[in-house]
Motif scaffolding. Structure first.
Motif, PDB file in Angstrom:
ATOM      1  N   SER A  56       0.807  -1.224   0.000  1.00 41.56           N
ATOM      2  CA  SER A  56       0.000   0.000   0.000  1.00 41.56           C
ATOM      3  C   SER A  56       0.841   1.274   0.000  1.00 41.56           C
ATOM      4  CB  SER A  56      -0.945   0.001   1.200  1.00 41.56           C
ATOM      5  OG  SER A  56      -0.210   0.075   2.408  1.00 41.56           O
ATOM      6  N   LEU A  57       2.108   1.192   0.332  1.00 37.57           N
ATOM      7  CA  LEU A  57       2.978   2.370   0.341  1.00 37.57           C
ATOM      8  C   LEU A  57       3.279   2.782  -1.089  1.00 37.57           C
ATOM      9  CD1 LEU A  57       4.526   4.238   2.288  1.00 37.57           C
ATOM     10  CD2 LEU A  57       6.470   2.702   2.049  1.00 37.57           C
ATOM     11  N   ARG A  58       2.935   4.002  -1.425  1.00 37.19           N
ATOM     12  CA  ARG A  58       3.126   4.497  -2.786  1.00 37.19           C
ATOM     13  C   ARG A  58       4.089   5.673  -2.784  1.00 37.19           C
ATOM     14  NH1 ARG A  58       1.699   0.329  -5.194  1.00 37.19           N
ATOM     15  NH2 ARG A  58      -0.459  -0.243  -5.145  1.00 37.19           N
ATOM     16  N   PRO A  59       5.010   5.724  -3.733  1.00 34.99           N
ATOM     17  CA  PRO A  59       5.934   6.846  -3.796  1.00 34.99           C
ATOM     18  C   PRO A  59       5.194   8.152  -4.067  1.00 34.99           C
ATOM     19  CG  PRO A  59       6.126   5.483  -5.756  1.00 34.99           C
ATOM     20  CD  PRO A  59       5.188   4.777  -4.830  1.00 34.99           C
ATOM     21  N   SER A  60       5.682   9.214  -3.452  1.00 35.37           N
ATOM     22  CA  SER A  60       5.111  10.543  -3.665  1.00 35.37           C
ATOM     23  C   SER A  60       6.241  11.559  -3.546  1.00 35.37           C
ATOM     24  CB  SER A  60       4.033  10.839  -2.630  1.00 35.37           C
ATOM     25  OG  SER A  60       4.618  10.991  -1.346  1.00 35.37           O
ATOM     26  N   PRO A  61       6.080  12.719  -4.142  1.00 35.22           N
ATOM     27  CA  PRO A  61       7.121  13.748  -4.026  1.00 35.22           C
ATOM     28  C   PRO A  61       7.401  14.128  -2.572  1.00 35.22           C
ATOM     29  CG  PRO A  61       5.601  14.306  -5.789  1.00 35.22           C
ATOM     30  CD  PRO A  61       5.021  13.115  -5.067  1.00 35.22           C
ATOM     31  N   GLU A  62       6.354  14.146  -1.738  1.00 30.00           N
ATOM     32  CA  GLU A  62       6.534  14.491  -0.323  1.00 30.00           C
ATOM     33  C   GLU A  62       7.374  13.460   0.417  1.00 30.00           C
ATOM     34  OE1 GLU A  62       3.167  16.247  -2.167  1.00 30.00           O
ATOM     35  OE2 GLU A  62       3.409  14.119  -1.739  1.00 30.00           O
ATOM     36  N   MET A  63       7.239  12.221   0.052  1.00 31.75           N
ATOM     37  CA  MET A  63       7.974  11.146   0.710  1.00 31.75           C
ATOM     38  C   MET A  63       9.358  10.962   0.081  1.00 31.75           C
ATOM     39  SD  MET A  63       6.836   7.188   1.350  1.00 31.75           S
ATOM     40  CE  MET A  63       6.983   6.589  -0.319  1.00 31.75           C
ATOM     41  N   CYS A  64       9.417  10.948  -1.234  1.00 28.98           N
ATOM     42  CA  CYS A  64      10.633  10.568  -1.948  1.00 28.98           C
ATOM     43  C   CYS A  64      11.544  11.739  -2.292  1.00 28.98           C
ATOM     44  CB  CYS A  64      10.269   9.836  -3.225  1.00 28.98           C
ATOM     45  SG  CYS A  64       9.242   8.382  -2.933  1.00 28.98           S
ATOM     46  N   GLY A  65      10.986  12.932  -2.370  1.00 30.32           N
ATOM     47  CA  GLY A  65      11.792  14.086  -2.726  1.00 30.32           C
ATOM     48  C   GLY A  65      12.397  13.952  -4.114  1.00 30.32           C
ATOM     49  N   GLN A  66      13.506  14.653  -4.319  1.00 31.68           N
ATOM     50  CA  GLN A  66      14.165  14.684  -5.621  1.00 31.68           C
ATOM     51  C   GLN A  66      15.376  13.747  -5.714  1.00 31.68           C
ATOM     52  OE1 GLN A  66      12.984  16.470  -8.292  1.00 31.68           O
ATOM     53  NE2 GLN A  66      11.241  16.766  -6.914  1.00 31.68           N
ATOM     54  N   SER A  67      15.752  13.118  -4.594  1.00 31.72           N
ATOM     55  CA  SER A  67      16.935  12.259  -4.591  1.00 31.72           C
ATOM     56  C   SER A  67      16.783  11.198  -3.509  1.00 31.72           C
ATOM     57  CB  SER A  67      18.195  13.089  -4.298  1.00 31.72           C
ATOM     58  OG  SER A  67      18.133  13.601  -2.981  1.00 31.72           O
ATOM     59  N   ASP A  68      17.640  10.193  -3.562  1.00 31.80           N
ATOM     60  CA  ASP A  68      17.633   9.166  -2.520  1.00 31.80           C
ATOM     61  C   ASP A  68      17.902   9.793  -1.163  1.00 31.80           C
ATOM     62  OD1 ASP A  68      17.369   7.529  -4.725  1.00 31.80           O
ATOM     63  OD2 ASP A  68      19.270   6.476  -4.425  1.00 31.80           O
ATOM     64  N   GLU A  69      18.845  10.721  -1.108  1.00 32.88           N
ATOM     65  CA  GLU A  69      19.207  11.374   0.153  1.00 32.88           C
ATOM     66  C   GLU A  69      18.014  12.131   0.729  1.00 32.88           C
ATOM     67  OE1 GLU A  69      20.979  11.673  -2.736  1.00 32.88           O
ATOM     68  OE2 GLU A  69      22.646  10.363  -2.181  1.00 32.88           O
ATOM     69  N   GLU A  70      17.286  12.813  -0.137  1.00 29.73           N
ATOM     70  CA  GLU A  70      16.100  13.545   0.324  1.00 29.73           C
ATOM     71  C   GLU A  70      15.034  12.574   0.827  1.00 29.73           C
ATOM     72  OE1 GLU A  70      13.097  16.968  -1.353  1.00 29.73           O
ATOM     73  OE2 GLU A  70      14.994  16.652  -2.395  1.00 29.73           O
ATOM     74  N   ALA A  71      14.891  11.434   0.170  1.00 32.39           N
ATOM     75  CA  ALA A  71      13.934  10.421   0.616  1.00 32.39           C
ATOM     76  C   ALA A  71      14.287   9.935   2.023  1.00 32.39           C
ATOM     77  CB  ALA A  71      13.907   9.246  -0.363  1.00 32.39           C
ATOM     78  N   TYR A  72      15.563   9.683   2.266  1.00 33.50           N
ATOM     79  CA  TYR A  72      15.986   9.240   3.595  1.00 33.50           C
ATOM     80  C   TYR A  72      15.642  10.280   4.645  1.00 33.50           C
ATOM     81  CZ  TYR A  72      18.412   4.996   2.161  1.00 33.50           C
ATOM     82  OH  TYR A  72      18.697   3.736   1.706  1.00 33.50           O
ATOM     83  N   LEU A  73      15.923  11.557   4.361  1.00 31.02           N
ATOM     84  CA  LEU A  73      15.629  12.634   5.312  1.00 31.02           C
ATOM     85  C   LEU A  73      14.126  12.774   5.552  1.00 31.02           C
ATOM     86  CD1 LEU A  73      18.169  15.336   4.097  1.00 31.02           C
ATOM     87  CD2 LEU A  73      18.295  13.986   6.211  1.00 31.02           C
ATOM     88  N   ASN A  74      13.352  12.746   4.479  1.00 29.13           N
ATOM     89  CA  ASN A  74      11.895  12.866   4.616  1.00 29.13           C
ATOM     90  C   ASN A  74      11.318  11.721   5.435  1.00 29.13           C
ATOM     91  OD1 ASN A  74      11.963  15.161   3.042  1.00 29.13           O
ATOM     92  ND2 ASN A  74      11.288  14.132   1.180  1.00 29.13           N
ATOM     93  N   LEU A  75      11.772  10.510   5.168  1.00 32.91           N
ATOM     94  CA  LEU A  75      11.247   9.351   5.882  1.00 32.91           C
ATOM     95  C   LEU A  75      11.729   9.302   7.329  1.00 32.91           C
ATOM     96  CD1 LEU A  75      11.330   6.731   3.040  1.00 32.91           C
ATOM     97  CD2 LEU A  75       9.313   7.672   4.160  1.00 32.91           C
ATOM     98  N   GLU A  76      12.944   9.756   7.592  1.00 35.83           N
ATOM     99  CA  GLU A  76      13.412   9.841   8.982  1.00 35.83           C
ATOM    100  C   GLU A  76      12.544  10.813   9.767  1.00 35.83           C
ATOM    101  OE1 GLU A  76      17.526  10.876   8.431  1.00 35.83           O
ATOM    102  OE2 GLU A  76      18.129   8.766   8.318  1.00 35.83           O
ATOM    103  N   ARG A  77      12.199  11.936   9.169  1.00 34.00           N
ATOM    104  CA  ARG A  77      11.329  12.920   9.824  1.00 34.00           C
ATOM    105  C   ARG A  77       9.948  12.309  10.068  1.00 34.00           C
ATOM    106  NH1 ARG A  77      12.690  17.093   7.089  1.00 34.00           N
ATOM    107  NH2 ARG A  77      11.480  16.551   5.267  1.00 34.00           N
ATOM    108  N   LEU A  78       9.389  11.636   9.077  1.00 28.17           N
ATOM    109  CA  LEU A  78       8.086  10.991   9.235  1.00 28.17           C
ATOM    110  C   LEU A  78       8.121   9.937  10.333  1.00 28.17           C
ATOM    111  CD1 LEU A  78       5.186  10.612   8.180  1.00 28.17           C
ATOM    112  CD2 LEU A  78       6.103   8.964   6.546  1.00 28.17           C
ATOM    113  N   GLU A  79       9.169   9.149  10.371  1.00 27.66           N
ATOM    114  CA  GLU A  79       9.321   8.115  11.405  1.00 27.66           C
ATOM    115  C   GLU A  79       9.322   8.753  12.798  1.00 27.66           C
ATOM    116  OE1 GLU A  79       9.562   4.378  13.095  1.00 27.66           O
ATOM    117  OE2 GLU A  79       9.255   4.775  10.962  1.00 27.66           O
TER     118      GLU A  79
END
Length: 85
Positions: A56-79
């Motif tokens: 059910s987890l779907r990629p989105s700009p808010e979650m994934c950002g523009q790079s892998d590094e941004e995705a890690y930061l966004n998901l760490e914040r969400l966690e």
């Protein structure tokens, strides 16, 4: 939006409370999923044993950002924001 091949931020950064093959107690935040290959691909993708939370987890700009590094930061914040106190 499609997943960036090899990113795997959602398979590493976030916690997953449901059982995963090879991880019967789920997956803690910051731990690689046991189903990730060396090149960060999911062994269970498209298979019925893949946990519903992963399906059910779907990629989105808010979650994934523009790079892998941004995705890690966004998901760490969400966690952090969703972690029980």
């Amino acid at each position: 939006m499609d997943c960036r091949v090899g990113c795997a931020a959602c398979c590493i950064v976030i916690s997953i409370s449901s059982p995963i093959p090879g991880m019967p107690e789920g997956k803690p935040a910051g731990v690689r999923c046991a189903q990730l290959t060396a090149d960060n691909r999911c062994r269970l993708f498209g298979k019925p044993e893949r946990p519903s939370v992963c399906t059910s987890l779907r990629p989105s700009p808010e979650m994934c950002g523009q790079s892998d590094e941004e995705a890690y930061l966004n998901l760490e914040r969400l966690e952090r924001l969703t972690r029980p106190s």
